[in-house]
Design an enzyme around this catalytic site. Structure first.
Site, PDB file in Angstrom:
ATOM      1  CE  LYS A   1      60.321 -34.388 -35.233  1.00 10.78           C
ATOM      2  NZ  LYS A   1      61.771 -34.563 -35.053  1.00 10.78           N
TER       3      LYS A   1
ATOM      4  CE1 TYR B   1      52.998 -24.687 -42.940  1.00 11.07           C
ATOM      5  CE2 TYR B   1      53.706 -23.036 -41.368  1.00 11.07           C
ATOM      6  CZ  TYR B   1      52.952 -23.393 -42.469  1.00 11.07           C
ATOM      7  OH  TYR B   1      52.162 -22.474 -43.090  1.00 11.07           O
TER       8      TYR B   1
ATOM      9  CG  ASN C   1      67.175 -36.514 -29.966  1.00 10.12           C
ATOM     10  OD1 ASN C   1      66.036 -36.948 -29.788  1.00 10.12           O
ATOM     11  ND2 ASN C   1      67.693 -35.554 -29.189  1.00 10.12           N
TER      12      ASN C   1
ATOM     13  CG  ASP D   1      72.162 -23.608 -34.937  1.00 10.94           C
ATOM     14  OD1 ASP D   1      71.529 -24.605 -35.345  1.00 10.94           O
ATOM     15  OD2 ASP D   1      71.687 -22.456 -34.947  1.00 10.94           O
ATOM     16  CB  ILE D   2      72.086 -29.509 -35.411  1.00 14.82           C
ATOM     17  CG1 ILE D   2      72.381 -30.805 -36.167  1.00 14.82           C
ATOM     18  CG2 ILE D   2      70.586 -29.237 -35.420  1.00 14.82           C
ATOM     19  CD1 ILE D   2      73.745 -31.343 -35.993  1.00 14.82           C
TER      20      ILE D   2
HETATM   21  P1  NDP Z   1      63.971 -31.091 -25.780  1.00 13.13           P
HETATM   22  O1  NDP Z   1      63.482 -29.723 -26.088  1.00 13.13           O
HETATM   23  O2  NDP Z   1      64.020 -31.546 -24.362  1.00 13.13           O
HETATM   24  O3  NDP Z   1      65.410 -31.303 -26.426  1.00 13.13           O
HETATM   25  C1  NDP Z   1      65.674 -30.876 -27.727  1.00 13.13           C
HETATM   26  C2  NDP Z   1      67.150 -31.002 -27.996  1.00 13.13           C
HETATM   27  O4  NDP Z   1      67.390 -30.556 -29.339  1.00 13.13           O
HETATM   28  C3  NDP Z   1      67.972 -30.142 -27.065  1.00 13.13           C
HETATM   29  O5  NDP Z   1      69.150 -30.822 -26.718  1.00 13.13           O
HETATM   30  C4  NDP Z   1      68.290 -28.920 -27.930  1.00 13.13           C
HETATM   31  O6  NDP Z   1      69.527 -28.360 -27.569  1.00 13.13           O
HETATM   32  C5  NDP Z   1      68.396 -29.555 -29.310  1.00 13.13           C
HETATM   33  N1  NDP Z   1      68.234 -28.583 -30.384  1.00 13.13           N
HETATM   34  C6  NDP Z   1      67.107 -27.932 -30.761  1.00 13.13           C
HETATM   35  N2  NDP Z   1      67.381 -27.079 -31.764  1.00 13.13           N
HETATM   36  C7  NDP Z   1      68.708 -27.204 -32.024  1.00 13.13           C
HETATM   37  C8  NDP Z   1      69.587 -26.595 -32.935  1.00 13.13           C
HETATM   38  N3  NDP Z   1      69.187 -25.663 -33.823  1.00 13.13           N
HETATM   39  N4  NDP Z   1      70.890 -26.946 -32.925  1.00 13.13           N
HETATM   40  C9  NDP Z   1      71.335 -27.867 -32.038  1.00 13.13           C
HETATM   41  N5  NDP Z   1      70.542 -28.499 -31.150  1.00 13.13           N
HETATM   42  C10 NDP Z   1      69.254 -28.149 -31.147  1.00 13.13           C
HETATM   43  O7  NDP Z   1      63.029 -32.042 -26.636  1.00 13.13           O
HETATM   44  P2  NDP Z   1      62.965 -33.640 -26.796  1.00 13.13           P
HETATM   45  O8  NDP Z   1      64.061 -34.303 -26.072  1.00 13.13           O
HETATM   46  O9  NDP Z   1      61.591 -34.033 -26.519  1.00 13.13           O
HETATM   47  O10 NDP Z   1      63.178 -33.741 -28.370  1.00 13.13           O
HETATM   48  C11 NDP Z   1      64.018 -34.703 -28.979  1.00 13.13           C
HETATM   49  C12 NDP Z   1      63.376 -35.171 -30.257  1.00 13.13           C
HETATM   50  O11 NDP Z   1      62.176 -35.878 -29.939  1.00 13.13           O
HETATM   51  C13 NDP Z   1      62.969 -34.051 -31.212  1.00 13.13           C
HETATM   52  O12 NDP Z   1      63.306 -34.418 -32.531  1.00 13.13           O
HETATM   53  C14 NDP Z   1      61.458 -33.978 -31.043  1.00 13.13           C
HETATM   54  O13 NDP Z   1      60.839 -33.489 -32.208  1.00 13.13           O
HETATM   55  C15 NDP Z   1      61.140 -35.434 -30.791  1.00 13.13           C
HETATM   56  N6  NDP Z   1      59.854 -35.691 -30.147  1.00 13.13           N
HETATM   57  C16 NDP Z   1      59.587 -35.283 -28.859  1.00 13.13           C
HETATM   58  C17 NDP Z   1      58.368 -35.552 -28.275  1.00 13.13           C
HETATM   59  C18 NDP Z   1      58.027 -35.146 -26.893  1.00 13.13           C
HETATM   60  O14 NDP Z   1      56.841 -35.238 -26.501  1.00 13.13           O
HETATM   61  N7  NDP Z   1      58.957 -34.716 -26.080  1.00 13.13           N
HETATM   62  C19 NDP Z   1      57.317 -36.274 -29.016  1.00 13.13           C
HETATM   63  C20 NDP Z   1      57.698 -36.685 -30.337  1.00 13.13           C
HETATM   64  C21 NDP Z   1      58.916 -36.394 -30.862  1.00 13.13           C
HETATM   65  P3  NDP Z   1      69.797 -26.815 -27.204  1.00 13.13           P
HETATM   66  O15 NDP Z   1      68.576 -26.278 -26.561  1.00 13.13           O
HETATM   67  O16 NDP Z   1      70.979 -26.902 -26.282  1.00 13.13           O
HETATM   68  O17 NDP Z   1      70.137 -26.184 -28.507  1.00 13.13           O
END
Ligand code: NDP
Length: 281
Positions: free
Chosen positions: A167, A162, A94, A67-68
């Site tokens: 962001k 939020y 990311n 958990d990051i």
């Molecule tokens: P996903 O939900 O597909 O992936 C999110 C990733 O973040 C997963 O691997 C998840 O892992 C991980 N994650 C979330 N919370 C935690 C945590 N507490 N600890 C560790 N890992 C965590 O989303 P995206 O790939 O779309 O998101 C990637 C980035 O892109 C994010 O920062 C998002 O804000 C940004 N973004 C996305 C957009 C979109 O339309 N998709 C648009 C603009 C920005 P797990 O579930 O295994 O914990």
């Protein structure tokens, strides 16, 4: 493996799914040794399978469930990377999400508890990872790429205030950190995606996979929302991240944002209210 990231070691947070998974895959295909991380074991297995299917040897990847937002998670990510690969060249911050409000409220009625958890994931974890990885990146003259969003730009987003706030803070942190860290040879930049088909929408809203796909199809085919005419894929963003993580490609870019949104940020608001021009023959 040969490639532009040969001999580079990259930690990619949030690489169990979505943009992070695709970034890990791209970096590994281009020669990097990658640390893949996230909380969900099943999703992590999915990334591992994608790496194996792409022919990446086990010596070139490391899977660390963490958990990051926790100090212990951040520390294990860094120490296990150093144990296996011996150095860190690239940090991709990311992991991120628009987290739902516990009271199911929207707008400015969303609770301060929601504000705190959204900031902790999208901003505080980036600050902490940056501080902790800094000495290793100073040694390797490395790169940091943060993943922000178009919602950080200068317009309101009333439904979930939020997440854009977090962001926008991340973008500003990128600029400040970039000045600070370039003195040690570390570059910091940001990619701001628009609508990208990942697990993001489902996590933020609880919508089913089919409903999410319908949303992505509708948004993508509406040129008042996405001028390019389709919703983004994770590989569109992974390629922008790779550009900023590759010093040969982007050495003179410091503390900047690459907006990868199919044109969404160019047409927000007023434009959407006007009838579209008939296509010219
Ligand atoms: P996903 O939900 O597909 O992936 C999110 C990733 O973040 C997963 O691997 C998840 O892992 C991980 N994650 C979330 N919370 C935690 C945590 N507490 N600890 C560790 N890992 C965590 O989303 P995206 O790939 O779309 O998101 C990637 C980035 O892109 C994010 O920062 C998002 O804000 C940004 N973004 C996305 C957009 C979109 O339309 N998709 C648009 C603009 C920005 P797990 O579930 O295994 O914990």
């Amino acid at each position: 493996m040969p490639g532009r990231f040969a001999k580079k070691v990259a930690i990619i947070t949030g690489s169990s799914f979505g943009i992070g998974r695709e970034t890990a895959l791209l970096f590994a295909k281009e020669g990097a040794k990658v640390t893949v991380t996230g909380r969900n074991e099943e999703r992590l297995e999915g990334t591992k399978k994608a790496l194996i299917d792409a022919g990446i040897p086990e010596s070139n990847y490391l899977i660390v469930p963490a958990d990051i937002t926790t100090s212990a998670g951040q520390d294990s990510l860094i120490s296990e990377t150093l144990n296996k690969f011996g150095k860190i060249n690239i940090l991709v911050n990311n992991a991120g999400a628009s987290l739902p409000d516990a009271q199911k409220k929207f707008g400015i009625d969303q609770g301060v508890d929601t504000y705190e958890k959204v900031m902790k994931l999208n901003v505080q974890s980036v600050i902490e990872m940056t501080q902790k990885v800094r000495p290793h990146l100073a040694k390797s003259k490395g790169e940091i790429v943060n993943v922000s969003s178009v919602v950080a730009l200068k317009f309101g987003f009333a439904r979930t205030p939020y997440y854009p706030l977090a962001k926008a803070a991340l973008d500003q942190y990128t600029r400040s950190a970039a000045i600070d860290l370039i003195a040690e040879g570390i570059r910091v930049n940001t990619v701001n995606p628009g609508i990208v088909q990942t697990g993001f929408l489902g996590s933020a809203t609880g919508m089913s996979g089919d409903a999410c796909q319908e949303f992505y199809d509708n948004m993508g085919s509406n040129p008042s929302v996405v001028p390019v005419g389709f919703s983004g894929r994770p590989d569109h963003i992974a390629k922008a991240i790779a550009f900023l993580a590759d010093r040969d490609s982007s050495e003179y870019i410091i503390g900047q944002n690459i907006i990868a949104d199919g044109g969404t940020s160019l047409v927000l608001g007023l434009h959407a209210q006007f009838p579209r021009q008939p296509a010219s023959k």
